[in-house]
Design an enzyme around this catalytic site. Structure first.
Site, PDB file in Angstrom:
ATOM      1  N   HIS A 284      -8.746  -6.520 -14.749  1.00 42.96           N
ATOM      2  CA  HIS A 284      -8.658  -5.062 -14.669  1.00 42.96           C
ATOM      3  C   HIS A 284      -7.991  -4.528 -15.925  1.00 42.96           C
ATOM      4  CE1 HIS A 284      -8.225  -1.078 -12.882  1.00 42.96           C
ATOM      5  NE2 HIS A 284      -7.036  -1.049 -13.461  1.00 42.96           N
TER       6      HIS A 284
ATOM      7  N   SER B 113      -1.399   0.762  -6.095  1.00 42.00           N
ATOM      8  CA  SER B 113      -2.732   1.371  -6.071  1.00 42.00           C
ATOM      9  C   SER B 113      -3.752   0.455  -6.752  1.00 42.00           C
ATOM     10  CB  SER B 113      -2.655   2.736  -6.769  1.00 42.00           C
ATOM     11  OG  SER B 113      -3.926   3.234  -7.093  1.00 42.00           O
TER      12      SER B 113
ATOM     13  N   LYS C 200      -6.760  -2.330  -4.809  1.00 36.46           N
ATOM     14  CA  LYS C 200      -8.214  -2.297  -5.025  1.00 36.46           C
ATOM     15  C   LYS C 200      -8.746  -3.657  -5.473  1.00 36.46           C
ATOM     16  CE  LYS C 200      -7.452   1.594  -7.165  1.00 36.46           C
ATOM     17  NZ  LYS C 200      -7.317   2.966  -7.665  1.00 36.46           N
TER      18      LYS C 200
HETATM   19  N1  URA Z   1      -5.123   4.011 -11.635  1.00 37.08           N
HETATM   20  C1  URA Z   1      -5.121   3.717 -10.311  1.00 37.08           C
HETATM   21  O1  URA Z   1      -6.075   3.123  -9.817  1.00 37.08           O
HETATM   22  N2  URA Z   1      -4.082   4.112  -9.573  1.00 37.08           N
HETATM   23  C2  URA Z   1      -3.028   4.766 -10.072  1.00 37.08           C
HETATM   24  O2  URA Z   1      -2.119   5.076  -9.341  1.00 37.08           O
HETATM   25  C3  URA Z   1      -3.036   5.070 -11.440  1.00 37.08           C
HETATM   26  C4  URA Z   1      -4.088   4.672 -12.198  1.00 37.08           C
END
Ligand code: URA
Ligand code: CA
Length: 433
Positions: free
Chosen positions: A82, A183, A187
């Site tokens: 990522h 966050s 994901k």
């Molecule tokens: N990108 C994300 O996916 N989440 C965040 O909180 C900030 C940037």
């Protein structure tokens, strides 16, 4: 349990239990907890931070708020990468076949671009016939056989994060390390990664303007990953200019092909070797980062990485002959050279703004429904540290319209030219946890 008590505890700098975090995430996702209470808690977190345990619990509660992709039918350690907001960031196109050439499975879920950052799927679709609409079974079979495939994002991944991110955006709580780290990690974990490699950008064009903040974010994500059983490593890299020369979909595919041949831009090549080495170590293909880099260089030198890219394209309907003949990629009708009005050295190229300039040509979308032009974009001719004379070409605009005055003016503004020969240290730090 009452939400008001959870807010009060965090306000008073207490440590929330796993059950309290779970209660908040479940209740907020379902709509039982109102935005004003969630906002109050987020602001308390913003000021009082979260412990390592709280961060891990928050991440896993968000993972469990929706679907989790099951990649267990794929053999081996599934390593995902990522990057936090790159411009002209061609690394995924290079890394997918490169790492797969070492037999590390690359089972990538990817998205389309929005705003000034390009999406990997858009770039790959510049290759005639390439598509990501494959079934889960095809995806699994391809990765087991050839080690690399890309599928579009589907399903209801981390709905809690979607809702919380939207709320943070309007309550001035985006810029909080525990919230950003959980966050992003939620994901990646929900997409099925066993191990994760992170490229955290720092500098003017990045989310984290200061290196200390980028390091703190990277360390937070590496700890979360390792605390929840996903081996995680990170790199801190500079974003004082776009990566490589090309920004735009087909142009970046061409740049990826050159890089896989060992003829790519120095910065892009360097970053791909660093990130690829971390992926190879986590995927079990090498014992050390140095050994991994040697192995990656070897598959570039003997053509296996390029061959893997052809197989990857062919497996998903793409025309593999573009690899040997890049003129088969979409080409823009016009090319305009942007000439410097100053002499000196390039001190900075505002990456985010250059991404916007490329999007203005039609390479990016403003709304999800926009159709993008795969042929257009920018090719930089001068990078940071390069000397430049008045009248020399800074960049070439690849456009399908003749009216490029606004884009040209913007590029001239985004190049900072001065007296100092700046030397960018691209890879600032390596964080292995
Ligand atoms: N990108 C994300 O996916 N989440 C965040 O909180 C900030 C940037
Ligand atoms: Ca690039």
């Amino acid at each position: 349990m009452r939400m008001v008590d959870i807010i009060a505890k965090k306000r008073d700098n207490g440590e929330l239990t796993k059950e309290e975090i779970q209660y908040f995430i479940d209740g907020y996702t379902k709509g039982d907890i109102p935005d004003y209470q969630a906002s109050a808690l987020l602001m308390a977190v913003f000021f009082n931070d979260m412990t390592q345990a709280e961060r891990a619990d928050l991440t896993m509660a968000m993972v469990k708020s929706g679907d989790e992709i099951d990649l267990s039918a794929i053999n081996g350690v599934k390593v995902d990468k990522h990057s936090t907001g790159g411009v002209g960031d061609t690394t995924t196109l290079v890394l997918a076949p490169l790492v797969a050439a070492l037999d590390v499975p690359v089972a990538k879920m990817s998205g389309r671009g929005l705003g000034h950052t390009g999406g990997t799927i858009d770039k790959l679709e510049a290759v005639e016939g390439f598509h990501v609409e494959i079934t889960d079974k095809e995806f699994t079979d391809i990765v087991n056989r050839d080690k690399v495939a890309v599928i579009g994002q589907s399903g209801n991944l981390t709905p809690a994060d979607k809702k919380i991110y939207a709320l943070r955006d309007v309550t001035a709580t985006v810029n909080s390390i525990p919230l950003i780290a959980s966050s992003i990690m939620s994901k990646k974990i929900a997409s099925g990664a066993d191990a994760i490699v992170l490229d955290v950008k720092t500098g003017d064009g990045a989310f984290m303007k200061h290196e200390e903040d980028a390091v703190a974010l990277a360390e937070a994500m590496v700890s979360i990953g390792n605390n929840v059983g996903r081996n995680t490593m990170a790199i801190i890299s500079s974003m004082s200019e776009p990566l490589g020369y090309a920004i735009g979909n087909a142009l970046e595919v061409k740049e990826a092909i050159e890089t896989l041949k060992g003829e790519g831009p120095e910065d892009l090549t360097r970053l791909c070797l660093e990130l690829g080495a971390q992926m190879a170590v986590l995927g079990g293909a090498a014992e050390s980062l140095d050994e991994a880099k040697e192995k990656l260089q070897a598959v570039i030198d003997d053509g296996q990485a390029l061959e893997k890219f052809k197989t990857f394209l062919k497996n998903q309907g793409g025309d593999p002959t573009v690899v040997d003949d890049v003129s088969r990629l979409p080409q823009a009708d016009y090319q305009y050279e942007v000439k410097s009005k100053e002499s000196g050295f390039v001190e900075e190229i505002k990456a985010e703004e250059i991404g916007i300039a490329s999007a203005m040509l039609g390479a990016g979308r403003q709304t999800k429904e926009d159709v993008i032009d795969l042929a257009v974009g920018l090719v930089l001719k001068k990078k940071v540290g390069d000397p430049v004379e008045v009248g020399e070409t800074l960049a070439v605009i690849h456009s399908n319209t003749e009216d490029v005055a606004e884009v040209e003016a913007k590029i001239l503004k985004d190049y900072k030219i001065g007296d100092n020969k700046v030397n960018i240290e691209l890879v600032r730090q390596v964080i292995t946890g």
